[in-house]
Enzyme design. Structure first.
Site, PDB file in Angstrom:
ATOM      1  CD  GLU A 228     -51.073 -36.307  30.848  1.00  0.00           C
ATOM      2  OE1 GLU A 228     -50.630 -35.545  29.943  1.00  0.00           O
ATOM      3  OE2 GLU A 228     -52.228 -36.757  30.836  1.00  0.00           O
TER       4      GLU A 228
ATOM      5  CG  ASP B  36     -55.098 -38.672  29.547  1.00  0.00           C
ATOM      6  OD1 ASP B  36     -54.704 -37.494  29.706  1.00  0.00           O
ATOM      7  OD2 ASP B  36     -54.966 -39.540  30.414  1.00  0.00           O
TER       8      ASP B  36
END
Length: 303
Positions: free
Chosen positions: A20, A210
């Protein structure tokens, strides 16, 4: 809408459990990203040379923004810390939402004035990295100013993700991944406020929205968890392009490279069935491709 078979390169076979938080640092020509699940990690890659550095931690690191002094603002499970790459130290700075101990930090990004927008969600990661159910939309969106002042900007979020802004700074985009919705808001850059929330895109055909970023033409690039792709979405919410990816769980994207004409993408391999990992062995890697458009370097935190 078209499916675009763009060549995708795996730059680092990182095998991140939950990659991430990527951002490009033009000053050093490095790409930064992280791995959320403990032992968490911060990665730094000098793309031209291939030099890759990794630091590990015993607490979750979930989001990042560069600071102009060479350190990095890091969102963590419980708040914000400052990471010093010279020493490897991760120093706590601010607690976020201690009144909701069942939550954890998730995605975050800075606006053009250097304020950090940081979302939370019900913690879904167990002590051994196992998945925990998300049973309530307890997430919030916070705005953190340069001196550490904290304001709650949104509540009732399932999974906070994808904060980014239109090129003119008048629109703020933000996703609730659990609801499979990308929202658009009016953004007041001077006041640092959002208003007039509306649904920009709520497709259920390409997994869950996302992390996200915006290109120079004002289109949103949305990493798709469980969708095996990255979507390019126009400012009216229509899907313009689908870029297939060699990982099922694509988690975040950012523009980088000397001309800001490369799109980088992180991914996850945690919890995937063995058959899926055999089919997509690069899951958890850092990827890049030519998006055929330029983007922006993410702003630095002003503090």
């Amino acid at each position: 809408m078209k499916i675009t078979e763009i060549p995708v390169t795996c730059l680092v076979e990182a095998q991140d459990k939950l990659g991430e938080g990527c951002f490009w640092d033009a000053a050093t020509q490095t790409l930064w990203w992280l791995d959320i699940i403990e032992p968490s990690a911060i990665h730094r890659l000098h793309v031209a040379s291939g030099a890759h550095r990794k630091w590990q931690f015993t607490e979750k690191v979930t989001a990042m923004a560069k600071r102009n002094d060479g350190t990095v603002l890091v969102g963590t499970h419980t708040g914000l810390s400052i990471f010093n790459p010279e020493t490897g130290a991760l120093s706590p700075w601010r607690k976020i939402d201690p009144e909701t101990p069942g939550n954890r930090g998730n995605d975050g990004a800075c606006d053009a004035r250097g304020r950090f927008w940081f979302g939370t969600m019900m913690n879904n990661i167990g002590p051994r990295g196992e998945d925990l159910p998300i049973t309530a939309s307890t997430g919030k969106l916070f705005r953190i100013g340069p001196t550490g002042e904290i304001a709650v900007m949104e509540t009732g979020i399932g999974v906070s993700n994808g904060p980014c802004w239109s090129p003119d700074g008048k629109t703020f985009y933000f996703s609730d991944s659990m609801a499979q919705i990308i929202y658009a808001y009016d953004f007041d850059a001077e006041a640092g406020t959002i208003s007039n929330r509306r649904v920009l895109n709520d497709t259920k055909d390409y997994g869950y929205p996302d992390g996200a970023t915006v290109d120079a033409q004002g289109f949103i690039w949305s990493a798709r968890w469980e969708g095996s792709c990255v979507l390019r979405i126009d400012p009216r919410g229509r899907i313009d392009r689908v870029v297939p990816m060699p990982a099922k769980r694509v988690t975040n994207v950012c523009f980088g490279g000397p001309k800001l004409d490369t799109l980088y993408a992180t991914s996850s391999r945690q919890g995937l069935p063995e058959a899926e990992l055999q089919d997509r062995p690069l899951s958890g890697g850092l990827f890049c491709f030519d998006p055929q458009v330029t983007g922006f370097e993410k702003p630095a935190f002003a503090g």
